[in-house]
Write an enzyme that holds these catalytic residues in place. Structure first.
Site, short mmCIF file in Angstrom:
data_model
loop_
_atom_site.label_atom_id
_atom_site.label_comp_id
_atom_site.label_asym_id
_atom_site.label_seq_id
_atom_site.Cartn_x
_atom_site.Cartn_y
_atom_site.Cartn_z
N ASP A 137 -17.15 6.98 -22.15
CA ASP A 137 -16.58 6.34 -20.99
C ASP A 137 -16.75 7.05 -19.71
OD1 ASP A 137 -15.10 4.87 -22.90
OD2 ASP A 137 -13.53 6.13 -23.26
N ARG A 138 -16.67 6.46 -18.58
CA ARG A 138 -16.83 6.92 -17.24
C ARG A 138 -16.11 8.22 -16.78
NH1 ARG A 138 -16.97 4.47 -11.68
NH2 ARG A 138 -16.68 2.27 -12.72
#
Length: 296
Positions: A137-138
């Site tokens: 995930d970012r």
């Protein structure tokens, strides 16, 4: 035996090859360095042949070729505050990404690890692209592997479960986790709003298994290691919330507890069999300092 050696801005020592032989063999014979140091310099992209960076230890040298050996072992072509190269060979590259950068493009202008690597490959004259093998995930930081060609990417994609034998994350979670360890297993499925939710019975989603081990705790927070048996979207974040101890800083599945103003999840161990050579590849990054400071 140094021939035609000269210095250039103190960055490299320069040599000329006398006879044909594989690069590693030449380096071991001509540099006063141990085998592990020589390999680290190669992997750290500190060797150039005729001005071009080479990481291939069996690269065939010919008489008259010029070799430049970096004194700093630092890569002068790779500069990014969001991505650090941990290992590289001609088939794959392992990086550590910071929180706040996407694994791959989503929309036209978003900065992402893949484009940072593609830019580096272009600058270092490597005829390859970064192929996404798995994602973080970012807002998750930590270790990732990218393939450099489609064949390697396909091996990773089709044999991921057999190739990857250890993936561990460390997280700061909300509240005091009393158990020393355990396993969470259930089915995960996305709803129409792309929120992943879990079910103890088969809901048509994917079965997910996470093992956890508590490393440290205070009355407010716990430092927990998560080991993935399956790699599902948002798996750790959902399973951590299922435990009643969501990951700190998780806007989607958390409880508003945000002590470090970031998602407190870091991929810190990645171990796999090399998809081409079969060699065991084991990588570990330190637990982020900010995580550790909370448990002094």
């Amino acid at each position: 035996m140094k021939t035609n050696g000269y210095q250039q801005k103190d960055q490299y020592s320069h040599y000329v090859v006398r006879e044909a032989q594989p690069l590693l063999e030449w380096l071991l014979e001509n540099l006063k360095l141990s085998r592990s140091k020589v390999k680290a310099t190669l992997q750290g992209r500190g060797i150039k042949v005729n001005g071009k960076t080479v990481t291939q230890f069996d690269f065939p040298l010919q008489a008259g070729m010029r070799i430049s050996v970096s004194k700093t072992k630092k890569n002068d072509l790779f500069k990014s505050r969001y991505v650090k190269v941990v290992y590289e060979d001609r088939f794959l590259i392992v990086v550590e990404k910071a929180e706040g950068i996407l694994s791959m493009a989503a929309g036209a202008r978003s900065m992402n690890v893949k484009s940072v690597l593609d830019d580096y490959f272009l600058k270092s004259r490597q005829k390859c692209r970064a192929h996404v093998v798995h994602r973080l995930d970012r807002d998750t930081s930590g270790l990732m592997v990218y393939a450099k060609d489609m064949e390697t990417e396909q091996i990773f994609e089709h044999e991921w479960q057999q190739i990857v034998y250890d993936r561990r994350y460390v997280a700061v979670v909300s509240g005091e986790v009393e158990e020393e360890g355990g396993t969470i297993a259930n089915w995960l499925k996305d709803n129409k709003a792309f929120v992943t939710y879990s079910s103890p019975v088969d809901n048509g989603g994917k079965y997910a298994v996470t093992h956890f081990h508590t490393l440290a705790r205070t009355t407010e927070h716990s430092l927990v290691e998560f080991s993935l048996e399956t790699g599902r979207k948002n798996q750790i974040r959902v399973h951590s919330a299922d435990m009643g101890h969501p990951v700190c800083g998780d806007a989607k599945y958390g409880n508003g507890d945000d002590p470090l103003h970031r998602l407190c999840l870091h991929a810190y161990i990645l171990c796999f069999y090399h998809p081409v050579t079969g060699e065991r590849m084991e990588f570990e990054t330190p637990v982020p300092t900010a995580f550790r400071k909370m448990f002094k």
